[in-house]
Design a protein around this motif. Structure first.
Motif, PDB file in Angstrom:
ATOM      1  N   SER A 179       0.831  -1.202   0.000  1.00 42.14           N
ATOM      2  CA  SER A 179       0.000   0.000   0.000  1.00 42.14           C
ATOM      3  C   SER A 179       0.868   1.256   0.000  1.00 42.14           C
ATOM      4  O   SER A 179       2.028   1.226   0.416  1.00 42.14           O
ATOM      5  N   ARG A 180       0.290   2.355  -0.423  1.00 44.10           N
ATOM      6  CA  ARG A 180       1.047   3.610  -0.491  1.00 44.10           C
ATOM      7  C   ARG A 180       1.566   4.037   0.870  1.00 44.10           C
ATOM      8  O   ARG A 180       2.626   4.636   0.975  1.00 44.10           O
ATOM      9  N   ASP A 181       0.811   3.723   1.929  1.00 45.09           N
ATOM     10  CA  ASP A 181       1.252   4.129   3.268  1.00 45.09           C
ATOM     11  C   ASP A 181       2.145   3.092   3.938  1.00 45.09           C
ATOM     12  O   ASP A 181       2.501   3.231   5.120  1.00 45.09           O
ATOM     13  N   LEU A 182       2.508   2.040   3.209  1.00 49.62           N
ATOM     14  CA  LEU A 182       3.459   1.020   3.661  1.00 49.62           C
ATOM     15  C   LEU A 182       2.944   0.196   4.853  1.00 49.62           C
ATOM     16  O   LEU A 182       3.735  -0.402   5.576  1.00 49.62           O
ATOM     17  N   THR A 183       1.630   0.110   5.022  1.00 52.74           N
ATOM     18  CA  THR A 183       1.088  -0.633   6.160  1.00 52.74           C
ATOM     19  C   THR A 183       0.517  -1.988   5.776  1.00 52.74           C
ATOM     20  O   THR A 183       0.409  -2.871   6.626  1.00 52.74           O
ATOM     21  N   ARG A 184       0.144  -2.175   4.499  1.00 50.88           N
ATOM     22  CA  ARG A 184      -0.518  -3.406   4.062  1.00 50.88           C
ATOM     23  C   ARG A 184       0.114  -3.914   2.777  1.00 50.88           C
ATOM     24  O   ARG A 184       0.752  -3.161   2.047  1.00 50.88           O
ATOM     25  N   CYS A 185      -0.083  -5.190   2.514  1.00 52.65           N
ATOM     26  CA  CYS A 185       0.443  -5.769   1.274  1.00 52.65           C
ATOM     27  C   CYS A 185      -0.430  -6.929   0.835  1.00 52.65           C
ATOM     28  O   CYS A 185      -1.204  -7.483   1.625  1.00 52.65           O
ATOM     29  N   SER A 186      -0.279  -7.301  -0.420  1.00 49.06           N
ATOM     30  CA  SER A 186      -0.989  -8.450  -0.986  1.00 49.06           C
ATOM     31  C   SER A 186      -0.014  -9.384  -1.678  1.00 49.06           C
ATOM     32  O   SER A 186       0.871  -8.936  -2.416  1.00 49.06           O
ATOM     33  N   GLU A 187      -0.189 -10.662  -1.439  1.00 48.61           N
ATOM     34  CA  GLU A 187       0.624 -11.677  -2.118  1.00 48.61           C
ATOM     35  C   GLU A 187       0.214 -11.739  -3.583  1.00 48.61           C
ATOM     36  O   GLU A 187      -0.969 -11.644  -3.921  1.00 48.61           O
ATOM     37  N   VAL A 188       1.193 -11.912  -4.470  1.00 54.09           N
ATOM     38  CA  VAL A 188       0.898 -11.928  -5.908  1.00 54.09           C
ATOM     39  C   VAL A 188       1.598 -13.102  -6.590  1.00 54.09           C
ATOM     40  O   VAL A 188       1.957 -13.015  -7.768  1.00 54.09           O
ATOM     41  N   GLY A 189       1.783 -14.193  -5.862  1.00 53.98           N
ATOM     42  CA  GLY A 189       2.469 -15.345  -6.429  1.00 53.98           C
ATOM     43  C   GLY A 189       1.771 -15.920  -7.654  1.00 53.98           C
ATOM     44  O   GLY A 189       2.426 -16.550  -8.498  1.00 53.98           O
ATOM     45  N   HIS A 190       0.457 -15.707  -7.778  1.00 57.59           N
ATOM     46  CA  HIS A 190      -0.274 -16.203  -8.951  1.00 57.59           C
ATOM     47  C   HIS A 190       0.037 -15.376 -10.193  1.00 57.59           C
ATOM     48  O   HIS A 190      -0.258 -15.795 -11.322  1.00 57.59           O
ATOM     49  N   ILE A 191       0.644 -14.200  -9.994  1.00 56.30           N
ATOM     50  CA  ILE A 191       1.030 -13.351 -11.126  1.00 56.30           C
ATOM     51  C   ILE A 191       2.538 -13.455 -11.383  1.00 56.30           C
ATOM     52  O   ILE A 191       2.968 -13.697 -12.516  1.00 56.30           O
TER      53      ILE A 191
END
Length: 341
Positions: free
Chosen positions: A19-31
């Motif tokens: 995230s822009r505020d560096l607090t959250r993220c998402s896994e993208v291993g499928h990409i």
């Protein structure tokens, strides 16, 4: 968008969108499981990653908590790491401190060395050394990661190949540099592993601070909790990243995932070589530079290089005061491994 690599059981970690505020993220291993895999197929992968990034900001995308200490350098290892010296003020000070004239070509032809890229330090990993006498120093810099660049590419084409921007601590062992350079074959032992910021960002994420080849924001460096430098990375940069990349590609093609560094960020301010932060100046991005100025002014340096237990922090904030890349924060430690007899 902002990308990071989380530590796991593999050498290359796993890619996440942050995230822009560096607090959250998402896994993208499928990409793309790794950042290098994403760079290898950027034209197809980047649009899908951008959709994830948009979903994170709107709340439509499931997220995990992002912790900077869980991140490796965005590329834990790279096919190529080449560091320039775009801030010629820094080079000029080095030469003046030892009474040497600077060749005129230094203003028209960039300096560059090829660093070790088989392993990079994570942004919270310690800087390890066997001996304080090596002259342990930090070097706060900006770096870019490129896509494929053809041999002989123009600086304009090279700017178009910039995929990501990040920060770097290009650790130097100053006590070993003179003898290495005297051999006429460049750095090796004096340049141990570098560390990069927890997050790498696409140039569009930087807004007006990015002009296509330079990043116009102060680089914040602190040593043992005290401000040490806030030199603006967009000022006194003699060669922009397009010119540095084109220089590297003069006689070879560069593979996607090549990292190009700016060299130590250095400003020539106040009508001279600059002043320490505590004296109202912009300070410095490495200890060597203040030692050079002390040598020029008094005949000998007084500021020591880093010692075991010292801590350096390197960060950059946007104009609203928000961290863009996260922080490199490292403590100097004595190497604890066995030394061969």
């Amino acid at each position: 968008m902002k990308l990071a690599t989380l530590k796991d059981s593999t050498r290359d970690g796993r890619l996440v969108v942050v995230s822009r505020d560096l607090t959250r993220c998402s896994e993208v291993g499928h990409i793309a499981r790794t950042l290098q895999a994403a760079l290898d197929d950027w034209e197809h992968v980047a649009p899908r990653l951008r959709l994830i990034a948009e979903g994170i900001e709107t709340g439509a995308q499931p997220t995990l908590r992002f912790h900077e200490h869980d991140a490796t350098s965005p590329l834990p290892r790279a096919y190529q790491w080449a560091d320039g010296s775009a801030y010629v003020n820094h080079v000029e000070l080095v030469r003046r401190a030892r009474g040497a004239e600077m060749p005129a070509s230094f203003w028209t032809d960039p300096l560059m060395y090829q660093g070790g890229s088989d392993v990079f330090l994570a942004p919270r990993d310690p800087i390890v050394a066997t001996d304080e006498a090596y002259g342990i120093d930090m070097e706060g810099e900006v770096a870019v990661i490129t896509g494929d660049v053809g041999m002989g590419a123009s600086s304009e084409a090279a700017r178009d190949a910039i995929r990501l921007v990040m920060l770097v601590n290009d650790v130097s062992l100053r006590g070993l540099i003179p003898e290495e350079l005297a051999k006429g074959f460049g750095f090796f032992q004096s340049k141990p592993a570098s560390a990069f910021s927890p997050v790498a960002v696409t140039p569009d994420e930087l807004g007006e601070a990015w002009d296509g080849g330079k990043l116009h924001l102060p680089l914040l460096v602190s040593l043992n909790g005290k401000p040490f430098g806030k030199a603006n990375a967009g000022i006194d940069m003699t060669f922009d990243f397009g010119e540095l990349i084109a220089h590297a590609a003069k006689t070879r093609s560069l593979a996607a995932g090549t990292i190009i560094g700016s060299g130590t960020v250095s400003n020539k301010r106040d009508g001279g070589p600059g002043r320490p932060v505590e004296d109202g100046g912009d300070g410095y991005s490495c200890i060597a530079e203040i030692r050079m100025i002390e040598t020029i002014e008094t005949g000998s340096p007084t500021t020591p290089f880093m010692r075991f237990g010292d801590q350096v922090r390197i960060e950059m904030k946007d104009r609203a005061g928000h961290s863009i890349f996260g922080a490199i924060e490292q403590t100097v430690e004595r190497y604890g491994g066995a030394r061969p007899q």
